[in-house]
Design a protein around this motif. Structure first.
Motif, PDB file in Angstrom:
ATOM      1  N   LYS A  76      24.807 -16.562   4.481  1.00 33.77           N
ATOM      2  CA  LYS A  76      23.756 -17.478   4.912  1.00 33.77           C
ATOM      3  C   LYS A  76      22.666 -16.641   5.569  1.00 33.77           C
ATOM      4  CE  LYS A  76      27.483 -20.710   5.776  1.00 33.77           C
ATOM      5  NZ  LYS A  76      28.315 -21.471   6.737  1.00 33.77           N
ATOM      6  N   PRO A  77      21.419 -17.086   5.544  1.00 30.89           N
ATOM      7  CA  PRO A  77      20.353 -16.301   6.175  1.00 30.89           C
ATOM      8  C   PRO A  77      20.495 -16.273   7.694  1.00 30.89           C
ATOM      9  CG  PRO A  77      19.495 -18.402   5.427  1.00 30.89           C
ATOM     10  CD  PRO A  77      20.898 -18.310   4.904  1.00 30.89           C
ATOM     11  N   VAL A  78      20.211 -15.110   8.276  1.00 30.32           N
ATOM     12  CA  VAL A  78      20.289 -14.926   9.726  1.00 30.32           C
ATOM     13  C   VAL A  78      18.912 -14.538  10.243  1.00 30.32           C
ATOM     14  CG1 VAL A  78      21.401 -13.703  11.628  1.00 30.32           C
ATOM     15  CG2 VAL A  78      22.690 -14.170   9.529  1.00 30.32           C
ATOM     16  N   VAL A  79      18.405 -15.344  11.169  1.00 27.19           N
ATOM     17  CA  VAL A  79      17.105 -15.092  11.785  1.00 27.19           C
ATOM     18  C   VAL A  79      17.329 -14.517  13.177  1.00 27.19           C
ATOM     19  CG1 VAL A  79      14.979 -16.153  12.658  1.00 27.19           C
ATOM     20  CG2 VAL A  79      16.007 -16.966  10.519  1.00 27.19           C
ATOM     21  N   ALA A  80      16.687 -13.393  13.479  1.00 23.12           N
ATOM     22  CA  ALA A  80      16.669 -12.864  14.840  1.00 23.12           C
ATOM     23  C   ALA A  80      15.339 -13.244  15.467  1.00 23.12           C
ATOM     24  CB  ALA A  80      16.834 -11.347  14.845  1.00 23.12           C
ATOM     25  N   ALA A  81      15.393 -14.011  16.550  1.00 26.30           N
ATOM     26  CA  ALA A  81      14.191 -14.412  17.284  1.00 26.30           C
ATOM     27  C   ALA A  81      14.137 -13.575  18.555  1.00 26.30           C
ATOM     28  CB  ALA A  81      14.232 -15.895  17.604  1.00 26.30           C
ATOM     29  N   VAL A  82      13.391 -12.483  18.505  1.00 25.54           N
ATOM     30  CA  VAL A  82      13.365 -11.504  19.595  1.00 25.54           C
ATOM     31  C   VAL A  82      12.358 -11.975  20.640  1.00 25.54           C
ATOM     32  CG1 VAL A  82      12.996  -9.088  20.190  1.00 25.54           C
ATOM     33  CG2 VAL A  82      14.035  -9.684  17.989  1.00 25.54           C
ATOM     34  N   ILE A 101      20.800  -4.496  16.249  1.00 25.32           N
ATOM     35  CA  ILE A 101      21.438  -5.751  15.832  1.00 25.32           C
ATOM     36  C   ILE A 101      20.367  -6.740  15.376  1.00 25.32           C
ATOM     37  CG2 ILE A 101      22.650  -7.780  16.736  1.00 25.32           C
ATOM     38  CD1 ILE A 101      24.442  -5.767  18.279  1.00 25.32           C
ATOM     39  N   ALA A 102      19.235  -6.770  16.067  1.00 25.79           N
ATOM     40  CA  ALA A 102      18.130  -7.622  15.608  1.00 25.79           C
ATOM     41  C   ALA A 102      17.633  -7.161  14.246  1.00 25.79           C
ATOM     42  CB  ALA A 102      16.992  -7.603  16.620  1.00 25.79           C
ATOM     43  N   LEU A 103      17.436  -5.862  14.078  1.00 26.01           N
ATOM     44  CA  LEU A 103      16.832  -5.346  12.848  1.00 26.01           C
ATOM     45  C   LEU A 103      17.737  -5.473  11.642  1.00 26.01           C
ATOM     46  CD1 LEU A 103      15.026  -2.141  14.195  1.00 26.01           C
ATOM     47  CD2 LEU A 103      14.044  -4.403  13.731  1.00 26.01           C
ATOM     48  N   CYS A 104      19.034  -5.674  11.843  1.00 28.16           N
ATOM     49  CA  CYS A 104      19.925  -5.836  10.690  1.00 28.16           C
ATOM     50  C   CYS A 104      19.934  -7.269  10.188  1.00 28.16           C
ATOM     51  CB  CYS A 104      21.338  -5.370  11.027  1.00 28.16           C
ATOM     52  SG  CYS A 104      22.391  -6.593  11.837  1.00 28.16           S
ATOM     53  N   CYS A 105      19.271  -8.168  10.889  1.00 27.23           N
ATOM     54  CA  CYS A 105      19.223  -9.562  10.456  1.00 27.23           C
ATOM     55  C   CYS A 105      18.280  -9.726   9.267  1.00 27.23           C
ATOM     56  CB  CYS A 105      18.796 -10.457  11.619  1.00 27.23           C
ATOM     57  SG  CYS A 105      20.017 -10.524  12.965  1.00 27.23           S
ATOM     58  N   ASP A 106      18.373 -10.848   8.586  1.00 26.00           N
ATOM     59  CA  ASP A 106      17.601 -11.049   7.354  1.00 26.00           C
ATOM     60  C   ASP A 106      16.115 -11.226   7.612  1.00 26.00           C
ATOM     61  OD1 ASP A 106      19.871 -11.099   5.488  1.00 26.00           O
ATOM     62  OD2 ASP A 106      20.435 -12.890   6.603  1.00 26.00           O
ATOM     63  N   ILE A 107      15.780 -11.968   8.641  1.00 20.46           N
ATOM     64  CA  ILE A 107      14.380 -12.174   9.015  1.00 20.46           C
ATOM     65  C   ILE A 107      14.261 -11.961  10.516  1.00 20.46           C
ATOM     66  CG2 ILE A 107      12.474 -13.835   9.133  1.00 20.46           C
ATOM     67  CD1 ILE A 107      13.595 -15.191   6.657  1.00 20.46           C
ATOM     68  N   VAL A 108      13.363 -11.070  10.923  1.00 21.31           N
ATOM     69  CA  VAL A 108      13.175 -10.757  12.343  1.00 21.31           C
ATOM     70  C   VAL A 108      11.778 -11.187  12.758  1.00 21.31           C
ATOM     71  CG1 VAL A 108      13.326  -8.989  14.130  1.00 21.31           C
ATOM     72  CG2 VAL A 108      14.662  -8.739  12.025  1.00 21.31           C
ATOM     73  N   VAL A 109      11.713 -12.090  13.724  1.00 22.14           N
ATOM     74  CA  VAL A 109      10.440 -12.509  14.298  1.00 22.14           C
ATOM     75  C   VAL A 109      10.472 -12.175  15.780  1.00 22.14           C
ATOM     76  CG1 VAL A 109       9.863 -14.302  12.635  1.00 22.14           C
ATOM     77  CG2 VAL A 109      11.380 -14.848  14.519  1.00 22.14           C
ATOM     78  N   ALA A 110       9.311 -11.894  16.334  1.00 23.29           N
ATOM     79  CA  ALA A 110       9.263 -11.457  17.729  1.00 23.29           C
ATOM     80  C   ALA A 110       8.120 -12.137  18.471  1.00 23.29           C
ATOM     81  CB  ALA A 110       9.086  -9.933  17.810  1.00 23.29           C
ATOM     82  N   ALA A 111       8.364 -12.416  19.731  1.00 25.39           N
ATOM     83  CA  ALA A 111       7.317 -12.939  20.594  1.00 25.39           C
ATOM     84  C   ALA A 111       6.262 -11.855  20.840  1.00 25.39           C
ATOM     85  CB  ALA A 111       7.909 -13.400  21.923  1.00 25.39           C
ATOM     86  N   GLN A 112       5.053 -12.295  21.109  1.00 26.55           N
ATOM     87  CA  GLN A 112       3.949 -11.358  21.353  1.00 26.55           C
ATOM     88  C   GLN A 112       4.304 -10.339  22.440  1.00 26.55           C
ATOM     89  OE1 GLN A 112       0.693 -12.270  19.767  1.00 26.55           O
ATOM     90  NE2 GLN A 112       0.111 -10.156  20.181  1.00 26.55           N
ATOM     91  N   SER A 113       5.037 -10.762  23.445  1.00 25.33           N
ATOM     92  CA  SER A 113       5.364  -9.880  24.568  1.00 25.33           C
ATOM     93  C   SER A 113       6.620  -9.053  24.350  1.00 25.33           C
ATOM     94  CB  SER A 113       5.552 -10.730  25.836  1.00 25.33           C
ATOM     95  OG  SER A 113       6.609 -11.664  25.658  1.00 25.33           O
TER      96      SER A 113
END
Length: 258
Positions: A96-102, A113-125
């Motif tokens: 299943k897809p795994v999203v990392a919300a940093v 661990i975040a970067l190995c996820c399928d989609i990585v999104v990050a807050a501006q800060s």
């Protein structure tokens, strides 16, 4: 206090790393709890996407260094073979897809661990730090595998050796992550991304993930052969038939993940 918070929301398994007073650094309890939660996400058919974020101001500061000193210190072998490597393996093999919300700092193993996820999104800060060299270690948790594939050899080598702090905007520009999202409304916007994935054809997304995983090792001909095999599997799903029928009938598809 539970080190992992877990809920299911509209088909999304929402995992929150929950040691906010320690910037969600991993201790043994949290590492094992995350593994168990990922197993639950894999086994539960009601969960069609997974969302991982951190509580408080950080995503994860990596390993809790208090566990590697003193008479009861964990060995590097324990930390990697029992904690971090099984987490990375579970994320990459989860169908299943795994999203990392940093949502804040992601350092050391927390970054990888975040970067190995399928989609990585990050807050501006948010920021990313390969902090290992600061204490004489090498990037682990898949860092030496994923980072050069994401951003190239030179960038990966420099960041791994210098331990530079990379702000979210720069991480997006160099291809380390998918997208930067403003801090205001970050949680709701990123959870909506996971919810969208949960409404898509889950089996097809899992086969896409499998193809991408194997592309790291396959040559061109092997990858074409794999695509042929996996496309046949995708074409035999109910969701494929629903997608085609919905297109012909000019209506939105209703995928069920089968």
């Amino acid at each position: 206090m539970s080190t992992i918070l877990f809920t299911i929301n509209e088909g999304v398994g929402v995992i929150t790393l929950h040691r906010p007073d320690k910037l969600n650094s991993f201790n043994r309890e949290m590492s094992l709890a995350l593994q168990d939660t990922l197993d639950e996400c894999a086994d539960n058919p009601a969960i069609r996407a997974v969302y991982i974020t951190g509580a408080g101001k950080g995503f994860s500061a990596g390993q809790d260094l208090s566990e590697i000193v003193g008479a009861s210190a964990l060995s590097m072998k324990q930390i990697l073979s029992e904690h971090f490597n099984p987490i990375v393996e579970r994320i990459r093999q989860l169908p299943k897809p795994v999203v990392a919300a940093v949502n804040g700092v992601a350092a050391g193993a927390g970054a990888n661990i975040a970067l190995c996820c399928d989609i990585v999104v990050a807050a501006q800060s948010a920021s990313f730090i390969q902090a290992f060299s600061k204490i004489g270690l090498i990037p682990d948790s898949g860092g030496t595998f994923f980072l050069p594939r994401l951003i190239g050899w030179q960038k990966a080598s420099a960041l791994s050796m210098l331990g530079d702090k990379i702000q979210a905007t720069e991480a997006e520009q160099m291809g380390m992550i998918y997208k930067v999202i403003p801090d205001e409304g970050f949680g709701s916007a990123t959870l909506q991304l996971a919810t969208t994935l949960a409404q898509m054809p889950t089996r097809g997304l899992a086969l896409t993930k499998q193809a991408l995983n194997q592309s790291f090792a396959n040559n061109y001909s092997q990858q074409l052969e794999l695509e042929d095999k996996l496309q046949q599997e995708a074409g035999d799903t109910d969701d494929y038939r629903e997608g085609v029928n919905a297109f012909i009938e000019k209506r939105p598809p209703v995928f069920k993940g089968k």
